[in-house]
Design a protein around this motif. Structure first.
Motif, mmCIF file in Angstrom:
data_model
loop_
_atom_site.group_PDB
_atom_site.id
_atom_site.type_symbol
_atom_site.label_atom_id
_atom_site.label_comp_id
_atom_site.label_asym_id
_atom_site.label_seq_id
_atom_site.Cartn_x
_atom_site.Cartn_y
_atom_site.Cartn_z
ATOM 1 N N GLY A 86 0.773 -1.238 0.000
ATOM 2 C CA GLY A 86 0.000 0.000 0.000
ATOM 3 C C GLY A 86 0.800 1.280 0.000
ATOM 4 O O GLY A 86 0.329 2.302 0.491
ATOM 5 N N LYS A 87 2.015 1.243 -0.558
ATOM 6 C CA LYS A 87 2.772 2.497 -0.666
ATOM 7 C C LYS A 87 2.066 3.446 -1.636
ATOM 8 O O LYS A 87 1.383 3.006 -2.560
ATOM 9 C CB LYS A 87 4.178 2.232 -1.197
ATOM 10 N N VAL A 88 2.286 4.745 -1.470
ATOM 11 C CA VAL A 88 1.698 5.726 -2.394
ATOM 12 C C VAL A 88 2.285 5.535 -3.787
ATOM 13 O O VAL A 88 1.562 5.493 -4.784
ATOM 14 C CB VAL A 88 1.955 7.172 -1.901
ATOM 15 N N ARG A 112 -3.340 5.500 -8.137
ATOM 16 C CA ARG A 112 -2.656 4.614 -7.214
ATOM 17 C C ARG A 112 -3.496 3.361 -6.974
ATOM 18 O O ARG A 112 -4.719 3.438 -6.844
ATOM 19 C CB ARG A 112 -2.511 5.394 -5.921
ATOM 20 N N VAL A 114 -3.737 -0.216 -4.513
ATOM 21 C CA VAL A 114 -3.271 -1.024 -3.375
ATOM 22 C C VAL A 114 -3.440 -2.490 -3.774
ATOM 23 O O VAL A 114 -4.487 -2.866 -4.291
ATOM 24 C CB VAL A 114 -4.115 -0.698 -2.119
#
Lengths: 251, 251
Positions: A86-88, A112, A114
């Motif tokens: 879940g990094k940006v 983005r 996830v």
């Protein structure tokens, strides 16, 4: 659900959860080697893990089962969710756009996503690899030969391998990676391949036999050099008991 | 991002990822008891775990850190993502609507949400529990006294506890749950509380000392009945080595 979200699935008609995907690290074991199933993208020398989106009316686990069935032909696969990524900025969007903009909608590079990581263990001999609509090959790679992958899929693969190693002692890994009948050296090599270390064979055999999780068959393996080794199968009830009762933390 | 998605965060002005949330199981250890931090909803006898949404410009891990800081006043908390909850119907929406429709937007009851579960370990004595805008109390509960929770939060709590048990042998759990100085009985009671079983004290002490993960201090604990027990602290470098080198799988 907006038009945009409807379009972001692998199939344009799907109504999927926006900004959420799943990726699968599919492990197999063959020729004493741990292998992973990779997709090669159409007309490119680019590779990725199999993955997909989650339909509004299916659970994330069911979505993973669907993707696995589509890629391997198998259902009833041993499947474990191991981590959600879940990094940006999970990867370099600009670099990805250069490579794939002719195949993917523009939004893929803007929004983005996830991604939920699953690993699966399959019986190598029963799998019929099958590419998806973006890819033209679906093939087994030795873990050691895995190339640079698209997106953050090398990270996902590495974390999946770490999860497999941790769970080796309390999940029925052998039951899912080994064929129904196997020799003690087969089993040892599976442990060695997953842990990437050598194991003393006499100690290994002694400890495994002591747990009672395997049953020695009357057959021996044929066509091997030297002395023909005995074949074993798992005592599934006992295997389950041992795993639940503290695991196999001795390897 | 649609208006709708903008509204679904805890703060109306937030631009959050739609249909994705996170929930935190915050464990503390006090009076030989494992405790968990729960929120009591305003004007109701209803409880839940702390949680929230993920902003478009923050990672899911950072979102969890933010929620934890808001609820406990602490940063630098030991935090582990353990599972993503992705069933189509995670809970009974109609029943929830009856209880909470005066507090939450209608869409909350219509839209499916996938939730990422984290567990956190905190030093009980350093926490200042702080309710959010929907709740009027944030309090510690003994694990054994946890009431029926809203949403699927009992499931999330149980799975978080299972993850904690599994990771007890290869994560620095003691370092994060025990105070800086502790007695051997304190440490044993922490293991007993997490595993929900009795442990033989002499064996426990012998095995822990053999690993070298604790250092005996010159102080003893005062104000306890009978013989004053020695205080210990962790040898953090050695603790880390032991965990990485196969873990503490002997308890």
């Amino acid at each position: 659900m907006s038009e945009k979200n409807k379009k972001s699935g692998a199939d344009d008609s799907l109504d999927v959860i926006p900004q959420l995907s799943l990726d699968c690290v599919i492990f197999g074991f063959h020729d004493s080697t741990l292998k992973v199933l990779l997709l090669k993208w159409k007309g490119l020398e680019e590779y990725s893990l199999p993955g997909g989106f989650v339909k509004q009316d299916e659970s994330v686990d069911d979505a993973a089962v669907r993707v696995l069935k589509e890629r391997t032909g198998l259902d009833k696969i041993f499947l474990r969710q191991f981590h959600t990524f879940g990094k940006v900025k999970r990867y370099d969007n600009l670099a990805l756009q250069k490579k794939l903009s002719h195949m993917l909608d523009e939004e893929v590079f803007q929004e983005r996503v996830v991604s939920i990581g699953y690993y699966a263990l399959v019986d190598y001999e029963k799998v019929f690899p099958n590419p998806d609509k973006f890819t033209d090959k679906c093939e087994w790679y030795d873990l050691i030969d895995v190339p640079e992958l698209l997106f953050d899929h090398n990270d996902i693969l590495n974390k999946g391998l770490k999860a497999l190693r941790l769970e080796l002692s309390f999940q029925p890994i052998g039951l899912n990676l080994l064929p129904e009948k196997f020799t003690m050296p087969d089993m040892q090599r599976m442990y060695e391949a997953i842990l990437d270390k050598k194991i003393d064979p006499r100690n290994f055999q002694k400890k495994i036999l002591k747990t009672g999780i395997v049953i020695r068959l009357k057959e021996v393996k044929k066509g091997v050099a030297h002395k023909s080794p005995y074949l074993y199968k798992f005592d599934q009830k006992r295997y389950k008991e041992v795993l639940e009762d503290g695991g196999l933390f001795f390897i």
